[in-house]
Design a protein around this motif. Structure first.
Motif, mmCIF file in Angstrom:
data_model
loop_
_atom_site.group_PDB
_atom_site.id
_atom_site.type_symbol
_atom_site.label_atom_id
_atom_site.label_comp_id
_atom_site.label_asym_id
_atom_site.label_seq_id
_atom_site.Cartn_x
_atom_site.Cartn_y
_atom_site.Cartn_z
ATOM 1 N N ASP A 98 0.756 -1.241 -0.079
ATOM 2 C CA ASP A 98 -0.025 0.062 -0.096
ATOM 3 C C ASP A 98 0.891 1.242 -0.013
ATOM 4 O OD1 ASP A 98 -2.208 -1.519 0.003
ATOM 5 O OD2 ASP A 98 -3.247 -0.393 1.552
ATOM 6 N N TRP A 99 1.927 1.295 1.025
ATOM 7 C CA TRP A 99 2.799 2.414 0.825
ATOM 8 C C TRP A 99 3.632 2.646 -0.170
ATOM 9 C CZ3 TRP A 99 4.020 6.052 5.087
ATOM 10 C CH2 TRP A 99 5.167 6.730 5.011
ATOM 11 N N ALA A 100 4.242 1.260 -0.546
ATOM 12 C CA ALA A 100 5.032 1.487 -1.828
ATOM 13 C C ALA A 100 4.387 1.740 -3.396
ATOM 14 C CB ALA A 100 5.707 -0.039 -2.110
ATOM 15 N N ASP A 101 2.928 1.218 -3.445
ATOM 16 C CA ASP A 101 2.356 1.532 -4.656
ATOM 17 C C ASP A 101 2.093 2.880 -4.838
ATOM 18 O OD1 ASP A 101 2.624 -0.848 -5.416
ATOM 19 O OD2 ASP A 101 0.638 -1.852 -5.002
ATOM 20 N N GLN A 102 1.551 3.529 -3.725
ATOM 21 C CA GLN A 102 0.992 5.050 -3.665
ATOM 22 C C GLN A 102 2.432 5.906 -3.771
ATOM 23 O OE1 GLN A 102 -1.729 5.375 -3.862
ATOM 24 N NE2 GLN A 102 -2.439 3.582 -3.210
ATOM 25 N N TYR A 103 3.279 5.555 -3.309
ATOM 26 C CA TYR A 103 4.457 6.332 -3.320
ATOM 27 C C TYR A 103 5.036 6.280 -4.908
ATOM 28 C CZ TYR A 103 4.492 8.705 0.920
ATOM 29 O OH TYR A 103 4.135 9.628 2.080
ATOM 30 N N LYS A 104 4.965 5.092 -5.517
ATOM 31 C CA LYS A 104 5.362 4.836 -6.809
ATOM 32 C C LYS A 104 4.590 5.739 -7.853
ATOM 33 C CE LYS A 104 5.597 0.667 -7.946
ATOM 34 N NZ LYS A 104 4.949 -0.712 -7.995
ATOM 35 N N ALA A 105 3.094 5.762 -7.485
ATOM 36 C CA ALA A 105 2.563 6.641 -8.427
ATOM 37 C C ALA A 105 2.870 8.459 -8.044
ATOM 38 C CB ALA A 105 1.017 6.510 -7.978
ATOM 39 N N ILE A 106 3.192 8.400 -6.906
ATOM 40 C CA ILE A 106 3.519 9.862 -6.433
ATOM 41 C C ILE A 106 4.967 10.189 -7.164
ATOM 42 C CG2 ILE A 106 4.422 11.341 -4.821
ATOM 43 C CD1 ILE A 106 2.164 10.061 -2.778
ATOM 44 N N SER A 107 5.775 9.345 -7.336
ATOM 45 C CA SER A 107 7.189 9.577 -7.689
ATOM 46 C C SER A 107 6.894 10.006 -9.331
ATOM 47 C CB SER A 107 8.063 8.532 -7.612
ATOM 48 O OG SER A 107 8.401 8.192 -6.420
ATOM 49 N N ARG A 108 6.075 9.189 -10.225
ATOM 50 C CA ARG A 108 5.866 9.351 -11.334
ATOM 51 C C ARG A 108 5.013 10.997 -11.607
ATOM 52 N NH1 ARG A 108 5.769 5.238 -15.495
ATOM 53 N NH2 ARG A 108 6.834 3.286 -14.589
ATOM 54 N N ALA A 109 4.080 11.188 -10.665
ATOM 55 C CA ALA A 109 3.501 12.339 -10.991
ATOM 56 C C ALA A 109 4.529 13.672 -10.671
ATOM 57 C CB ALA A 109 2.321 12.288 -10.179
ATOM 58 N N ASN A 110 5.194 13.290 -9.663
ATOM 59 C CA ASN A 110 6.142 14.527 -9.342
ATOM 60 C C ASN A 110 7.271 14.673 -10.324
ATOM 61 O OD1 ASN A 110 5.178 14.708 -6.638
ATOM 62 N ND2 ASN A 110 6.926 13.610 -5.565
ATOM 63 N N GLY A 163 1.098 13.455 9.553
ATOM 64 C CA GLY A 163 0.699 13.028 8.300
ATOM 65 C C GLY A 163 1.684 12.016 7.727
ATOM 66 N N VAL A 164 1.906 12.226 6.179
ATOM 67 C CA VAL A 164 2.873 11.457 5.774
ATOM 68 C C VAL A 164 4.040 12.291 4.980
ATOM 69 C CG1 VAL A 164 1.045 9.529 5.422
ATOM 70 C CG2 VAL A 164 1.420 11.398 3.627
ATOM 71 N N PRO A 165 5.048 11.691 4.587
ATOM 72 C CA PRO A 165 5.986 12.563 3.821
ATOM 73 C C PRO A 165 5.678 12.882 2.572
ATOM 74 C CG PRO A 165 6.894 10.382 4.516
ATOM 75 C CD PRO A 165 5.296 10.347 4.814
ATOM 76 N N LEU A 175 16.521 13.771 3.375
ATOM 77 C CA LEU A 175 15.541 12.768 3.860
ATOM 78 C C LEU A 175 14.314 13.464 4.379
ATOM 79 C CD1 LEU A 175 17.890 10.600 6.249
ATOM 80 C CD2 LEU A 175 17.032 10.007 3.874
ATOM 81 N N ILE A 176 13.165 12.871 3.638
ATOM 82 C CA ILE A 176 12.021 13.701 3.967
ATOM 83 C C ILE A 176 11.216 13.223 5.280
ATOM 84 C CG2 ILE A 176 9.705 13.939 2.424
ATOM 85 C CD1 ILE A 176 11.267 13.084 0.060
ATOM 86 N N ARG A 178 8.110 13.521 8.030
ATOM 87 C CA ARG A 178 6.403 13.314 8.001
ATOM 88 C C ARG A 178 5.752 14.830 8.008
ATOM 89 N NH1 ARG A 178 3.984 8.867 11.660
ATOM 90 N NH2 ARG A 178 2.227 9.484 10.655
ATOM 91 N N SER A 179 5.164 15.412 6.963
ATOM 92 C CA SER A 179 4.155 16.505 7.164
ATOM 93 C C SER A 179 3.167 16.407 8.377
ATOM 94 C CB SER A 179 3.523 16.859 6.064
ATOM 95 O OG SER A 179 2.608 15.905 5.512
ATOM 96 N N THR A 180 2.543 17.360 8.395
ATOM 97 C CA THR A 180 1.274 17.213 9.401
ATOM 98 C C THR A 180 -0.086 16.657 8.453
ATOM 99 O OG1 THR A 180 0.580 19.681 9.057
ATOM 100 C CG2 THR A 180 2.181 19.105 10.765
ATOM 101 N N VAL A 181 -0.973 16.191 9.087
ATOM 102 C CA VAL A 181 -2.404 15.992 8.446
ATOM 103 C C VAL A 181 -2.859 17.136 7.631
ATOM 104 C CG1 VAL A 181 -4.701 15.325 8.865
ATOM 105 C CG2 VAL A 181 -3.020 14.036 10.179
ATOM 106 N N GLN A 182 -2.588 18.268 8.167
ATOM 107 C CA GLN A 182 -3.439 19.418 7.705
ATOM 108 C C GLN A 182 -2.165 19.739 6.450
ATOM 109 O OE1 GLN A 182 -5.901 21.290 8.865
ATOM 110 N NE2 GLN A 182 -5.915 21.990 6.474
ATOM 111 N N GLU A 183 -1.144 19.866 6.327
ATOM 112 C CA GLU A 183 -0.282 20.025 5.205
ATOM 113 C C GLU A 183 -0.566 18.933 4.049
ATOM 114 O OE1 GLU A 183 3.779 21.781 7.446
ATOM 115 O OE2 GLU A 183 3.489 19.815 7.195
ATOM 116 N N THR A 184 -0.916 17.832 4.405
ATOM 117 C CA THR A 184 -1.072 16.637 3.459
ATOM 118 C C THR A 184 -2.437 17.137 2.852
ATOM 119 O OG1 THR A 184 0.012 15.409 4.920
ATOM 120 C CG2 THR A 184 -1.152 14.515 2.700
#
Length: 457
Positions: A98-110, A163-165, A175-176, A178-184
């Motif tokens: 779950d973590w890996a797949d979502q960040y994989k998508a984020i990496s491409r989007a970034n 929140g999450v990085p 090294l990234i 964690r943000s806050t929930v609000q920032e996310t």
């Protein structure tokens, strides 16, 4: 050189966020070829296995399912840990997909967002659409991550709750944290607002974002933030762009005495199914899945076609099974956007806003219900008071969003409790249980010492 530096960064971020192993996923569309133009960037977003995959941790956690004791031997250790809401679903040498797949998508989007304005313009894919899709993909992934790995949004504490990085800066030395929930949430909303003017009203394929899916996701985001007027506004905007529902009265059982033998007229292909606005699902398929008594009890078993078509108490051979097994649909964990959810988000928001609108809520609720119950016996739900109307809307959420991520996150945001007994030991999760928040993967913390979530039932 700058482009290469950015590319190296992407590899490192994907590696650091997804896995400790050397088997990192290549983010590039053509093997080791470096993207050179805007069509190449669009192709990076067309890989459905990377962009439209993910969302499975909830599969054994929500109160939809039951694993009979005699089936535990067929379950792997992480599945049992998930089922009992253990502190950790995965060991340090295991990858949380779950973590890996979502960040994989984020990496491409970034990568697309950071580079598209600098790249040579090609002519196969619309540049603005590609940019809009990238913003939507990042928002969609972050919404799942923040609801899985952080506390539910609380306006009074969101600015301090972890929140999450947010890996957005192209600096390979950082090294990234964690943000806050609000920032996310702020980034999610900002991304969706950036995406909306760049996307078509509807998409030619449900694996691509559209204005409809962006409005729908905003409706969901604001519902979770308890900003009900904004949720209703955006959900209605999505529905105004198209509100097709499948009429279950047009389906038929191949064998009326045994639903497990198949359903005619139903499109089980997630991509082509007319109700699926945006596809996100795990790549694995559950062959044995049993429903909880609690879920079965919320159906009108005589008249609800969802019960008639999708639930059976015998297998394809006619042999009895303990408890009920879903058939024909629902065996793949779903975390995408479906039209029924948009209806239900709209109805709930209308009834929870400062001035409830029961007229529209009941009208849209009945649009959905009419497609789900046997037409020969169907009767519209009639509004008596706001409390009973909201209660019926939430029951329809229970029925319609079964076996999806949104049932698990509904349990979390509504503060529901559930108990299950496994080999004689009873486990209970309730509103105060820390394990409603998933653990940050141990293999991620081994690379980047992020603060771990509080653990314990």
């Amino acid at each position: 050189m700058e482009k290469m530096k950015k590319l190296i960064y992407l590899f490192l971020v994907t590696a650091f966020l997804s896995s400790c192993s050397d088997d990192y996923v290549d983010i590039l569309p053509f093997g080791s070829t470096i993207p050179e133009n805007t069509d190449d960037l669009a192709m990076m977003l067309n890989v459905t296995n990377d962009i439209n995959s993910g969302g499975g941790n909830f599969g054994n956690q929500a109160d939809d399912v039951v694993i009979p004791d005699d089936r535990l031997a067929f379950s792997n250790e992480s599945a049992i840990s998930s089922y009992t809401w253990a502190d950790f679903m995965y060991k340090e040498n295991e990858t949380d997909d779950d973590w890996a797949d979502q960040y994989k998508a984020i990496s491409r989007a970034n990568y697309v967002i950071s580079n598209i304005d600098e790249f040579e313009v090609a002519n196969e894919f619309d540049v603005e659409n590609t940019k809009g899709r990238a913003h939507f993909i990042r928002a969609n992934a972050l919404f799942y991550l923040v609801n899985g790995y952080a506390k539910h949004y609380n306006a009074s504490s969101a600015s301090t709750d972890l929140g999450v990085p947010l890996p957005l800066e192209l600096d390979i030395n950082v090294l990234i944290p964690r943000s806050t929930v609000q920032e996310t949430y702020d980034l999610i909303i900002s991304d969706l607002e950036a995406a909306l003017p760049l996307l078509p009203d509807v998409s030619s394929t449900s694996t691509w974002a559209s204005k409809q899916s962006a409005y729908a996701l905003l409706g969901r985001v604001y519902l979770y933030q308890e900003k009900y007027e904004l949720s209703a506004q955006n959900s209605r905007a999505a529905l105004d762009l198209g509100n097709t529902l499948s009429d279950y009265n047009s389906f038929f059982l191949y064998d009326p005495s045994n639903a497990a033998r198949g359903l005619g007229g139903y499109d089980s292909n997630k991509i082509s199914n007319e109700e699926n606005t945006y596809v996100n699902e795990q790549g694995w398929y559950r062959t044995s899945l049993f429903l909880s008594d609690e879920l079965v009890a919320v159906f009108d078993q005589a008249n609800d076609l969802r019960f008639r078509y999708f639930i059976s108490d015998v297998d394809q051979t006619g042999a009895p099974q303990p408890n009920y097994i879903p058939v024909n649909a629902g065996r793949t964990p779903w975390s995408g956007i479906r039209m029924p959810e948009i209806y239900l988000n709209y109805c709930e928001a209308l009834m929870k806003q400062a001035s409830p609108n029961s007229t529209d809520a009941v009208a849209y609720l009945n649009m959905l219900r009419a497609k789900r119950y046997d037409a020969a016996t169907y009767a519209d739900f009639t509004h008596a008071d706001d409390a009973s109307t909201l209660a019926e809307i939430m029951l329809e959420r229970r029925r319609e969003l079964r076996l999806t991520a949104w049932r698990w996150f509904d349990m979390k945001r509504l503060g529901l409790s559930h108990s299950r007994t496994v080999n004689g030991q009873t486990y209970t999760i309730n509103a105060s249980s820390a394990n409603y928040v998933w653990a940050i993967p141990l293999n991620v913390i081994a690379i980047n010492p992020l603060e771990q979530n509080e653990r314990g039932l």
